[in-house]
Design a protein around this motif. Structure first.
Motif, PDB file in Angstrom:
ATOM      1  N   MET A  86       0.881  -1.152   0.078  1.00 44.10           N
ATOM      2  CA  MET A  86       0.035   0.124   0.133  1.00 44.10           C
ATOM      3  C   MET A  86       0.752   1.292   0.015  1.00 44.10           C
ATOM      4  SD  MET A  86      -3.330  -0.940   2.155  1.00 44.10           S
ATOM      5  CE  MET A  86      -2.668  -1.368   3.496  1.00 44.10           C
ATOM      6  N   GLY A  87       2.085   1.180  -0.168  1.00 44.62           N
ATOM      7  CA  GLY A  87       3.092   2.362  -0.484  1.00 44.62           C
ATOM      8  C   GLY A  87       3.785   2.722   0.779  1.00 44.62           C
ATOM      9  N   GLY A  88       3.790   1.801   1.776  1.00 43.74           N
ATOM     10  CA  GLY A  88       4.785   2.013   3.021  1.00 43.74           C
ATOM     11  C   GLY A  88       4.126   2.742   4.156  1.00 43.74           C
ATOM     12  N   GLU A  89       5.305   2.924   5.174  1.00 44.46           N
ATOM     13  CA  GLU A  89       4.691   3.621   6.272  1.00 44.46           C
ATOM     14  C   GLU A  89       4.573   4.976   6.407  1.00 44.46           C
ATOM     15  OE1 GLU A  89       6.357   1.847   9.983  1.00 44.46           O
ATOM     16  OE2 GLU A  89       6.838   0.044   9.091  1.00 44.46           O
ATOM     17  N   LEU A  90       5.263   5.795   5.198  1.00 45.87           N
ATOM     18  CA  LEU A  90       4.997   7.174   5.067  1.00 45.87           C
ATOM     19  C   LEU A  90       3.612   7.461   4.666  1.00 45.87           C
ATOM     20  CD1 LEU A  90       8.395   7.928   3.112  1.00 45.87           C
ATOM     21  CD2 LEU A  90       7.901   8.159   5.478  1.00 45.87           C
ATOM     22  N   THR A  91       2.922   6.805   4.289  1.00 47.18           N
ATOM     23  CA  THR A  91       1.618   7.120   3.748  1.00 47.18           C
ATOM     24  C   THR A  91       0.497   6.365   4.585  1.00 47.18           C
ATOM     25  OG1 THR A  91       1.551   5.239   2.158  1.00 47.18           O
ATOM     26  CG2 THR A  91       2.427   7.393   1.456  1.00 47.18           C
ATOM     27  N   LEU A  92       0.740   5.384   5.557  1.00 48.60           N
ATOM     28  CA  LEU A  92      -0.146   4.809   6.184  1.00 48.60           C
ATOM     29  C   LEU A  92      -0.038   4.934   7.981  1.00 48.60           C
ATOM     30  CD1 LEU A  92       0.299   1.611   4.023  1.00 48.60           C
ATOM     31  CD2 LEU A  92      -1.621   3.136   4.091  1.00 48.60           C
ATOM     32  N   TYR A  93      -1.220   4.788   8.525  1.00 46.95           N
ATOM     33  CA  TYR A  93      -0.893   4.745   9.930  1.00 46.95           C
ATOM     34  C   TYR A  93      -1.058   3.188  10.272  1.00 46.95           C
ATOM     35  CZ  TYR A  93      -1.961   5.648  14.793  1.00 46.95           C
ATOM     36  OH  TYR A  93      -2.174   5.748  16.092  1.00 46.95           O
ATOM     37  N   LYS A  94      -0.040   2.655  10.803  1.00 50.81           N
ATOM     38  CA  LYS A  94       0.208   1.155  10.895  1.00 50.81           C
ATOM     39  C   LYS A  94      -0.827   0.423  11.534  1.00 50.81           C
ATOM     40  CE  LYS A  94       3.892  -2.156  11.242  1.00 50.81           C
ATOM     41  NZ  LYS A  94       5.378  -2.347  11.470  1.00 50.81           N
ATOM     42  N   PRO A  95      -1.424   1.293  12.951  1.00 49.17           N
ATOM     43  CA  PRO A  95      -2.501   0.542  13.548  1.00 49.17           C
ATOM     44  C   PRO A  95      -3.720   0.407  12.854  1.00 49.17           C
ATOM     45  CG  PRO A  95      -1.211   2.131  15.027  1.00 49.17           C
ATOM     46  CD  PRO A  95      -0.499   2.129  13.576  1.00 49.17           C
ATOM     47  N   ASN A  96      -3.876   1.310  12.058  1.00 51.73           N
ATOM     48  CA  ASN A  96      -5.344   1.372  11.526  1.00 51.73           C
ATOM     49  C   ASN A  96      -5.189   0.088  10.318  1.00 51.73           C
ATOM     50  OD1 ASN A  96      -6.186   3.309  12.813  1.00 51.73           O
ATOM     51  ND2 ASN A  96      -6.053   4.746  11.140  1.00 51.73           N
ATOM     52  N   VAL A  97      -4.089   0.117   9.860  1.00 52.85           N
ATOM     53  CA  VAL A  97      -4.043  -1.175   8.563  1.00 52.85           C
ATOM     54  C   VAL A  97      -4.122  -2.515   9.521  1.00 52.85           C
ATOM     55  CG1 VAL A  97      -2.334  -2.124   7.177  1.00 52.85           C
ATOM     56  CG2 VAL A  97      -2.550   0.350   7.347  1.00 52.85           C
TER      57      VAL A  97
ATOM     58  N   SER B 201     -18.407  -3.448   5.479  1.00 53.48           N
ATOM     59  CA  SER B 201     -17.917  -2.409   5.573  1.00 53.48           C
ATOM     60  C   SER B 201     -16.470  -2.562   5.543  1.00 53.48           C
ATOM     61  CB  SER B 201     -18.208  -1.977   6.656  1.00 53.48           C
ATOM     62  OG  SER B 201     -17.334  -0.579   7.159  1.00 53.48           O
ATOM     63  N   ASP B 202     -15.674  -3.424   6.352  1.00 51.35           N
ATOM     64  CA  ASP B 202     -14.279  -3.716   6.171  1.00 51.35           C
ATOM     65  C   ASP B 202     -13.745  -4.381   4.608  1.00 51.35           C
ATOM     66  OD1 ASP B 202     -13.952  -3.086   8.785  1.00 51.35           O
ATOM     67  OD2 ASP B 202     -13.730  -5.115   9.373  1.00 51.35           O
ATOM     68  N   LEU B 203     -14.725  -5.061   3.996  1.00 53.53           N
ATOM     69  CA  LEU B 203     -14.186  -5.591   2.658  1.00 53.53           C
ATOM     70  C   LEU B 203     -14.210  -4.109   1.597  1.00 53.53           C
ATOM     71  CD1 LEU B 203     -13.747  -7.949   0.999  1.00 53.53           C
ATOM     72  CD2 LEU B 203     -16.304  -7.984   0.632  1.00 53.53           C
ATOM     73  N   VAL B 204     -15.267  -3.339   1.809  1.00 51.98           N
ATOM     74  CA  VAL B 204     -15.368  -2.275   0.833  1.00 51.98           C
ATOM     75  C   VAL B 204     -14.058  -1.236   1.203  1.00 51.98           C
ATOM     76  CG1 VAL B 204     -16.630  -0.039   0.539  1.00 51.98           C
ATOM     77  CG2 VAL B 204     -17.617  -2.133   0.780  1.00 51.98           C
ATOM     78  N   GLN B 205     -13.763  -1.234   2.436  1.00 53.45           N
ATOM     79  CA  GLN B 205     -12.533  -0.364   2.973  1.00 53.45           C
ATOM     80  C   GLN B 205     -11.195  -1.058   2.408  1.00 53.45           C
ATOM     81  OE1 GLN B 205     -12.466   1.193   6.834  1.00 53.45           O
ATOM     82  NE2 GLN B 205     -14.584   0.467   7.021  1.00 53.45           N
ATOM     83  N   GLN B 206     -11.164  -2.494   2.359  1.00 52.23           N
ATOM     84  CA  GLN B 206      -9.923  -3.168   1.856  1.00 52.23           C
ATOM     85  C   GLN B 206      -9.955  -2.896   0.163  1.00 52.23           C
ATOM     86  OE1 GLN B 206     -10.030  -7.129   3.208  1.00 52.23           O
ATOM     87  NE2 GLN B 206      -9.998  -6.568   5.368  1.00 52.23           N
ATOM     88  N   ALA B 207     -11.039  -2.967  -0.367  1.00 50.31           N
ATOM     89  CA  ALA B 207     -10.946  -2.752  -1.737  1.00 50.31           C
ATOM     90  C   ALA B 207     -10.596  -1.464  -1.961  1.00 50.31           C
ATOM     91  CB  ALA B 207     -12.212  -3.070  -2.306  1.00 50.31           C
TER      92      ALA B 207
END
Length: 174
Positions: free
Chosen positions: A81-92, A107-113
């Motif tokens: 998904m692009g690495g830790e610079l673009t993501l908040y690890k606990p949310n992932v 809801s989780d499936l839609v968010q994963q897509a």
């Protein structure tokens, strides 16, 4: 498996509509090179399409293949998904790993897509994703595809039977 294997009861018109719809879906989207098809675990999606609804897919990308880490790890997903610079690890971790023992909610499936879609549009990910090999189940002979899909599905089923945690009873005097 063929489209003739549909088990929709005796309603012939419903069966024909389903066959036409599946054919349309395969031709217009799944095997259309004009549509980019990215997903985490695309291998599982391709196998499910083949085994469950007798459909093929062409030019599909398994985004987890960008990572050198274990495909089931949080780090592999972060890399895809692009690495830790673009993501908040606990949310992932919450979105992808907190529900391993139960079915994923809609809801989780839609968010994963959505996450897969967003990651595939990042300019620095485009180069990495473009270099990956494509999944083309429509180019594999039916006999081979049936065997490969069965082996993969059986492996997934066996893996799902493993306990999520193991308690080790160790006696202190041993």
């Amino acid at each position: 498996m063929t489209i003739g294997d549909l088990s929709l009861g005796s309603n012939e018109s419903k069966r024909k509509r389903t066959i036409r719809a599946r054919s349309f879906l395969q031709k217009q989207i799944l095997c259309n090179a004009n549509y980019q098809k990215y997903a985490f675990k695309m291998d599982r999606i391709a196998i499910a399409l083949y085994l469950d609804v007798a459909l093929f897919i062409d030019d599909a990308v398994d985004m987890l293949s960008v990572s050198v880490h274990n495909r089931r790890s949080l780090q592999a997903l972060m890399n895809a998904m692009g690495g830790e610079l673009t993501l908040y690890k606990p949310n992932v971790k919450t979105l992808f790993f907190d529900n391993e023992s139960r079915l994923v909610s809609d809801s989780d499936l839609v968010q994963q897509a959505w996450a897969a879609c967003q990651a595939s549009t990042l300019s620095y990910m485009a180069v990495r994703l473009h270099a990956l090999r494509r999944i083309r189940t429509n180019s594999i002979p039916d006999g081979h595809m049936a065997v490969l899909a069965k082996i993969s599905r059986d492996g997934e089923l066996l893996d799902s039977l493993k306990p999520l945690s193991v308690k080790n009873d160790v006696l202190p005097d041993i």
